[in-house]
Design a protein around this motif. Structure first.
Motif, short mmCIF file in Angstrom:
data_model
loop_
_atom_site.label_atom_id
_atom_site.label_comp_id
_atom_site.label_asym_id
_atom_site.label_seq_id
_atom_site.Cartn_x
_atom_site.Cartn_y
_atom_site.Cartn_z
N GLU A 192 7.66 -8.14 12.49
CA GLU A 192 7.63 -8.82 13.80
C GLU A 192 6.29 -9.47 14.06
O GLU A 192 6.22 -10.57 14.64
CB GLU A 192 7.97 -7.81 14.90
CG GLU A 192 9.45 -7.41 14.90
CD GLU A 192 9.74 -6.20 15.76
OE1 GLU A 192 8.79 -5.69 16.42
OE2 GLU A 192 10.90 -5.74 15.77
N ALA A 193 5.21 -8.84 13.61
CA ALA A 193 3.88 -9.45 13.77
C ALA A 193 3.78 -10.73 12.95
O ALA A 193 3.20 -11.74 13.40
CB ALA A 193 2.81 -8.46 13.35
N ASP A 199 9.65 2.09 11.46
CA ASP A 199 8.78 1.55 12.51
C ASP A 199 7.68 0.68 11.91
O ASP A 199 7.33 -0.37 12.46
CB ASP A 199 8.16 2.69 13.32
CG ASP A 199 9.18 3.44 14.16
OD1 ASP A 199 10.25 2.87 14.43
OD2 ASP A 199 8.91 4.59 14.53
N ILE A 200 7.12 1.11 10.78
CA ILE A 200 6.08 0.33 10.11
C ILE A 200 6.63 -1.03 9.71
O ILE A 200 6.02 -2.08 9.96
CB ILE A 200 5.57 1.07 8.85
CG1 ILE A 200 4.79 2.32 9.25
CG2 ILE A 200 4.71 0.16 7.98
CD1 ILE A 200 4.47 3.24 8.09
N PHE A 201 7.81 -1.02 9.08
CA PHE A 201 8.42 -2.26 8.58
C PHE A 201 8.63 -3.26 9.72
O PHE A 201 8.23 -4.43 9.62
CB PHE A 201 9.75 -1.93 7.91
CG PHE A 201 10.54 -3.13 7.45
CD1 PHE A 201 10.24 -3.76 6.26
CD2 PHE A 201 11.58 -3.62 8.22
CE1 PHE A 201 10.96 -4.87 5.84
CE2 PHE A 201 12.30 -4.73 7.82
CZ PHE A 201 12.00 -5.36 6.63
N PHE A 202 9.26 -2.81 10.80
CA PHE A 202 9.57 -3.75 11.88
C PHE A 202 8.30 -4.22 12.59
O PHE A 202 8.21 -5.39 12.99
CB PHE A 202 10.55 -3.12 12.87
CG PHE A 202 11.96 -3.10 12.36
CD1 PHE A 202 12.66 -4.28 12.16
CD2 PHE A 202 12.58 -1.91 12.03
CE1 PHE A 202 13.96 -4.28 11.68
CE2 PHE A 202 13.87 -1.88 11.54
CZ PHE A 202 14.56 -3.08 11.36
N GLY A 222 0.80 -1.21 0.00
CA GLY A 222 0.00 0.00 0.00
C GLY A 222 0.83 1.26 0.00
O GLY A 222 2.06 1.22 -0.07
N THR A 223 0.16 2.38 0.07
CA THR A 223 0.82 3.68 0.23
C THR A 223 1.31 3.80 1.67
O THR A 223 0.99 2.97 2.54
CB THR A 223 -0.16 4.80 -0.07
OG1 THR A 223 -1.22 4.76 0.91
CG2 THR A 223 -0.77 4.67 -1.46
N MET A 224 2.06 4.84 1.94
CA MET A 224 2.53 5.06 3.30
C MET A 224 1.35 5.18 4.27
O MET A 224 1.37 4.60 5.37
CB MET A 224 3.39 6.31 3.37
CG MET A 224 4.84 6.10 2.96
SD MET A 224 5.74 5.00 4.09
CE MET A 224 5.67 5.92 5.62
N ASP A 225 0.32 5.89 3.88
CA ASP A 225 -0.85 6.05 4.76
C ASP A 225 -1.52 4.70 5.01
O ASP A 225 -1.95 4.40 6.14
CB ASP A 225 -1.85 7.03 4.16
CG ASP A 225 -1.38 8.48 4.27
OD1 ASP A 225 -0.47 8.75 5.09
OD2 ASP A 225 -1.92 9.33 3.55
N GLU A 226 -1.62 3.88 3.97
CA GLU A 226 -2.25 2.57 4.13
C GLU A 226 -1.40 1.65 5.01
O GLU A 226 -1.94 0.90 5.83
CB GLU A 226 -2.48 1.94 2.75
CG GLU A 226 -3.58 2.64 1.96
CD GLU A 226 -3.61 2.24 0.50
OE1 GLU A 226 -4.67 2.45 -0.14
OE2 GLU A 226 -2.60 1.72 -0.03
N GLY A 286 -0.72 0.30 12.72
CA GLY A 286 -1.13 0.99 13.95
C GLY A 286 -0.63 2.41 14.03
O GLY A 286 -0.32 2.90 15.12
N THR A 287 -0.48 3.05 12.87
CA THR A 287 -0.13 4.47 12.72
C THR A 287 1.24 4.90 13.26
O THR A 287 1.36 6.00 13.81
CB THR A 287 -1.22 5.39 13.31
OG1 THR A 287 -1.25 5.20 14.74
CG2 THR A 287 -2.57 5.13 12.70
#
Length: 245
Positions: free
Chosen positions: A238-239, A231-234, A214-218, A224-225
């Motif tokens: 990790e999830a 931070d998004i990647f990890f 997705g886009t960065m916003d997606e 979880g914003t």
């Protein structure tokens, strides 16, 4: 412009890429992220026709690359993470050689070669043998060579690794300009800040599966914003690792 329709690849009992469904549009700058061994390079080699999918198919401009590989490859260009040049050719001679491979005669290629020499700031050393080039110089020549036949799709495997900041900035700008002019850019990278700054959409691969797209916003919404792509990647990876345990 390039579509993966259930395309996957095994090496013996190991699944390198699970069936992948993904379409990247004309003029889109797409970044592919993932840990080492996630399947990014295998995916790019499948797209380039260097590997055959064990299942599914890949279309470049509507052409199945396994049914009509020459027709599909006329539309694309591929730059591996370690560019290979012929040591005993100068950079200019290499560009002429590549133009010839695509059926472009020397006279027709000359204006574009000169334009790329200027665009990639290569004038001071383009007539030296490539065996004397640094990694960054080789990368500039390799990138210029991929654009000579005006490809519709450019596949890039870690194009900024080993580049100094000035060259990295130059290459990012050129790739962004190519996307703006209608060329589809499909790039794998470990440099998350580059993906965040340049890509229209981002895909995250983990253990051969596309786990986020997705886009960065997606992606922020999915993760979880968190604020930045690192931070998004990890958080996403990790999830996914937690699910595997």
């Amino acid at each position: 412009m390039i579509s993966f329709e259930g395309a996957g690849r095994r090496f013996g009992s190991k699944v390198a890429v699970h069936p992948l469904n993904l379409s990247v549009a004309r003029g889109e700058f797409f970044a592919f992220l993932g840990p080492n061994g996630a399947g990014k390079t295998t995916t790019l080699k499948l797209a380039a026709g260097l590997l055959r999918p064990g299942e599914g198919r890949i279309l470049v401009g509507g052409i199945d690359i396994n049914v009509d590989p020459i027709g599909a490859k006329r539309l694309l260009a591929y730059v591996p993470d370690q560019p290979y040049l012929y040591d005993k050719l100068s950079g200019r001679e290499f560009l002429r050689f590549v133009a010839g491979l695509y059926g472009i005669d020397v006279a027709s290629a000359r204006p574009d070669i000169e334009r790329f020499v200027a665009l990639f700031d290569m004038a001071d050393w383009i007539d030296e043998l490539t065996e004397t080039y640094s990694h960054g110089m080789k990368q500039r020549v390799a990138l210029a060579s991929t654009l000579l036949h005006k490809p519709k799709v450019v596949l890039l495997d870690e194009p900024l690794v080993g580049l100094d900041p000035q060259t990295g900035r130059l290459v990012k700008g050129i790739l962004r300009e190519q996307a703006s002019s209608g060329t589809t850019i499909f790039m794998s990278t470990h440099v998350l800040s580059v993906a965040e700054q340049t890509a229209d959409r981002i895909g995250i691969l983990n253990h051969g599966r596309l786990v986020a797209l997705g886009t960065m916003d997606e992606l922020r919404a999915k993760a979880g914003t968190p604020e930045n792509l690192e931070d998004i990647f990890f958080r996403i990876v990790e999830a996914e690792e937690a699910k595997r345990k």
